[in-house]
Design a protein around this motif. Structure first.
Motif, PDB file in Angstrom:
ATOM      1  N   ASN A 246      10.810  65.427 -11.695  1.00  0.00           N
ATOM      2  CA  ASN A 246      11.214  64.402 -10.739  1.00  0.00           C
ATOM      3  C   ASN A 246      12.713  64.500 -10.496  1.00  0.00           C
ATOM      4  N   ASP A 247      13.086  64.698  -9.230  1.00  0.00           N
ATOM      5  CA  ASP A 247      14.497  64.690  -8.847  1.00  0.00           C
ATOM      6  C   ASP A 247      14.879  63.245  -8.534  1.00  0.00           C
ATOM      7  N   VAL A 248      15.657  62.635  -9.436  1.00  0.00           N
ATOM      8  CA  VAL A 248      15.930  61.206  -9.313  1.00  0.00           C
ATOM      9  C   VAL A 248      16.903  60.899  -8.177  1.00  0.00           C
ATOM     10  N   ARG A 249      17.454  61.916  -7.507  1.00  0.00           N
ATOM     11  CA  ARG A 249      18.425  61.679  -6.446  1.00  0.00           C
ATOM     12  C   ARG A 249      17.772  61.433  -5.095  1.00  0.00           C
ATOM     13  N   ILE A 250      16.486  61.782  -4.966  1.00  0.00           N
ATOM     14  CA  ILE A 250      15.851  61.731  -3.657  1.00  0.00           C
ATOM     15  C   ILE A 250      14.665  60.767  -3.671  1.00  0.00           C
ATOM     16  N   ARG A 251      14.246  60.360  -2.473  1.00  0.00           N
ATOM     17  CA  ARG A 251      13.159  59.399  -2.361  1.00  0.00           C
ATOM     18  C   ARG A 251      11.845  60.009  -2.834  1.00  0.00           C
ATOM     19  N   ASP A 252      11.475  61.176  -2.296  1.00  0.00           N
ATOM     20  CA  ASP A 252      10.252  61.863  -2.734  1.00  0.00           C
ATOM     21  C   ASP A 252      10.594  62.658  -3.991  1.00  0.00           C
ATOM     22  N   HIS A 253      10.491  62.011  -5.129  1.00  0.00           N
ATOM     23  CA  HIS A 253      11.070  62.519  -6.377  1.00  0.00           C
ATOM     24  C   HIS A 253      10.303  63.660  -7.004  1.00  0.00           C
ATOM     25  N   ILE A 254       9.010  63.823  -6.732  1.00  0.00           N
ATOM     26  CA  ILE A 254       8.221  64.879  -7.382  1.00  0.00           C
ATOM     27  C   ILE A 254       8.516  66.209  -6.681  1.00  0.00           C
ATOM     28  N   VAL A 255       9.151  67.119  -7.389  1.00  0.00           N
ATOM     29  CA  VAL A 255       9.525  68.398  -6.797  1.00  0.00           C
ATOM     30  C   VAL A 255       8.725  69.566  -7.385  1.00  0.00           C
ATOM     31  N   GLU A 256       8.177  69.430  -8.567  1.00  0.00           N
ATOM     32  CA  GLU A 256       7.368  70.497  -9.179  1.00  0.00           C
ATOM     33  C   GLU A 256       6.294  69.879 -10.060  1.00  0.00           C
ATOM     34  N   THR A 257       5.185  70.578 -10.157  1.00  0.00           N
ATOM     35  CA  THR A 257       4.069  70.145 -10.993  1.00  0.00           C
ATOM     36  C   THR A 257       3.638  71.288 -11.897  1.00  0.00           C
ATOM     37  N   TYR A 258       3.511  71.011 -13.186  1.00  0.00           N
ATOM     38  CA  TYR A 258       3.052  72.008 -14.158  1.00  0.00           C
ATOM     39  C   TYR A 258       1.653  71.597 -14.626  1.00  0.00           C
ATOM     40  N   ARG A 259       0.695  72.493 -14.430  1.00  0.00           N
ATOM     41  CA  ARG A 259      -0.669  72.227 -14.884  1.00  0.00           C
ATOM     42  C   ARG A 259      -1.078  73.283 -15.907  1.00  0.00           C
ATOM     43  N   GLY A 260      -1.592  72.832 -17.030  1.00  0.00           N
ATOM     44  CA  GLY A 260      -1.997  73.770 -18.066  1.00  0.00           C
ATOM     45  C   GLY A 260      -2.630  73.101 -19.267  1.00  0.00           C
ATOM     46  N   HIS A 261      -2.347  71.818 -19.465  1.00  0.00           N
ATOM     47  CA  HIS A 261      -2.912  71.087 -20.600  1.00  0.00           C
ATOM     48  C   HIS A 261      -4.187  70.354 -20.179  1.00  0.00           C
ATOM     49  N   ASP A 262      -5.147  70.356 -21.076  1.00  0.00           N
ATOM     50  CA  ASP A 262      -6.416  69.690 -20.816  1.00  0.00           C
ATOM     51  C   ASP A 262      -6.422  68.254 -21.326  1.00  0.00           C
ATOM     52  N   GLN A 263      -5.491  67.937 -22.231  1.00  0.00           N
ATOM     53  CA  GLN A 263      -5.424  66.591 -22.776  1.00  0.00           C
ATOM     54  C   GLN A 263      -3.981  66.082 -22.710  1.00  0.00           C
ATOM     55  N   GLU A 264      -3.718  64.976 -23.387  1.00  0.00           N
ATOM     56  CA  GLU A 264      -2.427  64.303 -23.265  1.00  0.00           C
ATOM     57  C   GLU A 264      -1.267  65.205 -23.667  1.00  0.00           C
ATOM     58  N   VAL A 265      -0.196  65.161 -22.873  1.00  0.00           N
ATOM     59  CA  VAL A 265       1.043  65.866 -23.187  1.00  0.00           C
ATOM     60  C   VAL A 265       1.879  64.926 -24.065  1.00  0.00           C
ATOM     61  N   CYS A 266       2.086  65.322 -25.320  1.00  0.00           N
ATOM     62  CA  CYS A 266       2.782  64.434 -26.256  1.00  0.00           C
ATOM     63  C   CYS A 266       4.145  64.967 -26.677  1.00  0.00           C
ATOM     64  N   GLY A 267       4.514  66.170 -26.251  1.00  0.00           N
ATOM     65  CA  GLY A 267       5.817  66.727 -26.580  1.00  0.00           C
ATOM     66  C   GLY A 267       6.411  67.474 -25.411  1.00  0.00           C
ATOM     67  N   LEU A 268       7.694  67.178 -25.094  1.00  0.00           N
ATOM     68  CA  LEU A 268       8.409  67.856 -24.012  1.00  0.00           C
ATOM     69  C   LEU A 268       9.847  68.096 -24.454  1.00  0.00           C
ATOM     70  N   LYS A 269      10.340  69.332 -24.276  1.00  0.00           N
ATOM     71  CA  LYS A 269      11.731  69.639 -24.609  1.00  0.00           C
ATOM     72  C   LYS A 269      12.226  70.772 -23.712  1.00  0.00           C
ATOM     73  N   TRP A 270      13.370  70.519 -23.040  1.00  0.00           N
ATOM     74  CA  TRP A 270      14.045  71.572 -22.289  1.00  0.00           C
ATOM     75  C   TRP A 270      14.959  72.354 -23.219  1.00  0.00           C
ATOM     76  N   SER A 271      15.057  73.661 -22.987  1.00  0.00           N
ATOM     77  CA  SER A 271      15.991  74.481 -23.746  1.00  0.00           C
ATOM     78  C   SER A 271      17.419  74.081 -23.391  1.00  0.00           C
ATOM     79  N   LEU A 272      18.378  74.468 -24.232  1.00  0.00           N
ATOM     80  CA  LEU A 272      19.764  74.094 -23.999  1.00  0.00           C
ATOM     81  C   LEU A 272      20.305  74.684 -22.700  1.00  0.00           C
TER      82      LEU A 272
END
Length: 453
Positions: A246-272
């Motif tokens: 989500n790009d928080v600077r713009i009105r239409d905030h969803i800019v990319e979608t990642y699909r690959g998990h079949d169940q709940e996503v419980c961990g997210l971390k961006w590299s440095l």
């Protein structure tokens, strides 16, 4: 007559009497079959001369030319005949020259003191009450911002604890129909914070002004249990298995979608570096996403799909000293910490911890890793990397340690457990030299606040 002839004639006269007398007596007794010495007939003076002076004359002749003496001297030097010089010194050998003065080593040793052995604390430095903390492994309810303010969600309320002065304030209380709060995460500026809700919405708040900026809707169909910032991009992971940028600077905030998990996503971390995203799910899958492969037109394909864990993957931590090294922890059915090369997707090592791995944190100043666990000891374990030898265990919680957060200086760790306590540990010690933080080139995520609606 020269001196040489005179000495020669004298030598002949001295030798003749002895010789002649000896021959005369031998001639007179030529019929004898053996010789019996007769001391009265011997010339002792002549014998003494032959033993001393006579032998000298044969080895060192009195008369010799200068050219012959020079020749013999040169010959002796060439053939190493001057044996008296072997292993002999005319004077004492000179003292050895010190290439590096001793003072250099003594001063160097004093300049760099021996590093003292760090003491691992056995008890927490501070303990705070955390009533109504939700006991849910899949949520992320604790985060420590760059402005040294800790955020914790207790049921429907988000509280802020200022580590500078120890003050506590209430940021927001969510209505029951949209709560409870399921995730919190500070923006890089340490001022703005994202709050994920049980009704699939995400709220953005200004903690300094204590006001809500906007609400992100329409991306998820179920609760949002994980959040991760990357500059002005807020990545959200939901129980529906979807991951959104989500790009928080713009009105239409969803800019990319990642699909690959079949169940709940419980961990997210961006590299440095902000180039790779790690996501863990209740489907026992760890996925690596590359920002360069992101597409706004269709769902982005993952870079690596890693299925080595045998339970939910929530604990994720990127290594601060090696950009492509990721640590991941598995749930109660897995109990392992695994290390990955995210460029190749190779599992570098796997360690069985003996209990559920709830959270992971790297030491920013040393090669160490801290993990928090569930049943049976509910402890925090400090590991030495890469040997993965246990350096210590921090105990005090009486229920599983679900959440951990690290102070901006990297020294203090906060842990929140299902026993409804928040504990602070000086787990990583104090760095030897405090280096000034580099100036961040990160763009203010809310620089265009007037454009957000």
């Amino acid at each position: 007559m020269d001196a040489g002839s005179l000495s020669s004639s004298n030598a002949n006269r001295s030798r003749c009497p002895l010789q002649e007398q000896h021959l005369h007596k031998k001639h007179n007794r030529e019929n004898l079959d053996r010789f019996i010495p007769n001391r009265s007939a011997m010339d002792f003076d002549y014998a003494h001369y032959m033993v001393t002076e006579g032998r000298k004359g044969k080895e060192n002749p009195t008369f010799s030319s200068p050219s012959k003496e020079a020749y013999q001297k040169r010959l002796a030097e060439t053939l190493n005949m001057n044996r008296t010089r072997i292993l002999a010194f005319k004077n004492k050998p000179p003292a050895p020259v010190e290439m590096i003065p001793k003072e250099f080593f003594s001063s160097a040793s004093h300049d760099k003191p021996v590093k003292a052995r760090r003491q691992i604390p056995q008890t927490s430095e501070r303990t705070l009450d955390a009533p109504d903390l939700v006991d849910d492994y899949y949520l992320n309810l604790l985060d420590w911002g760059s402005s040294n303010v800790l955020a914790i969600a207790l049921s429907n309320t988000v509280y802020l604890w200022n580590a500078n002065d120890g003050s506590t304030s209430e940021l927001v209380t969510i209505d029951d129909e949209v709560g409870p709060v399921t995730s919190v995460n500070w923006a890089p500026d340490g001022r703005h914070i994202a709050i994920g809700l049980n009704n699939s919405e995400v709220q953005l708040w200004d903690s300094t002004a204590n006001r809500q900026l906007r609400t992100l809707r329409g991306g998820h169909r179920m609760r949002v249990g994980s959040l991760a910032w990357n500059n002005h991009i807020l990545t959200t992971g939901g129980m529906d298995g979807r991951i959104l940028n989500n790009d928080v600077r713009i009105r239409d905030h969803i800019v990319e979608t990642y699909r690959g998990h079949d169940q709940e996503v419980c961990g997210l971390k961006w590299s440095l570096s902000g180039q790779q995203l790690a996501s863990g799910g209740n489907d026992n899958v760890l996925q690596i996403w590359d920002r360069s492969m992101a597409s706004s037109n269709s769902a982005t394909q993952y870079l690596h799909r890693l299925e080595d864990h045998t339970s939910a993957v929530k604990a994720l931590a990127w290594c601060p000293f090696q950009g492509n090294l990721l640590a991941s922890g598995g749930g109660a059915g897995d109990r392992s910490i695994k290390f990955w090369n995210t460029h190749t997707g190779t599992c570098l090592n796997s360690v069985d911890t003996g209990s559920q791995v709830c959270a992971l944190l790297w030491n920013k100043n040393e090669r160490e890793l801290l993990s928090s666990h569930g049943f049976s000891q509910n402890q925090l374990t400090l590991w030495k990397y890469p040997s993965m030898v246990k350096m210590g265990e921090l105990t005090g919680h009486t229920s599983r340690v679900l959440y951990m957060a690290q102070s901006p200086d990297g020294c203090t760790v906060a842990s929140a457990a299902a026993d409804e306590t928040l504990r602070f540990w000086h787990a990583f010690g104090t760095p030897e030299v405090a280096k000034p933080a580099p100036k961040s080139s990160i763009t203010e995520p809310f620089a265009h606040l007037n454009r957000i609606r």
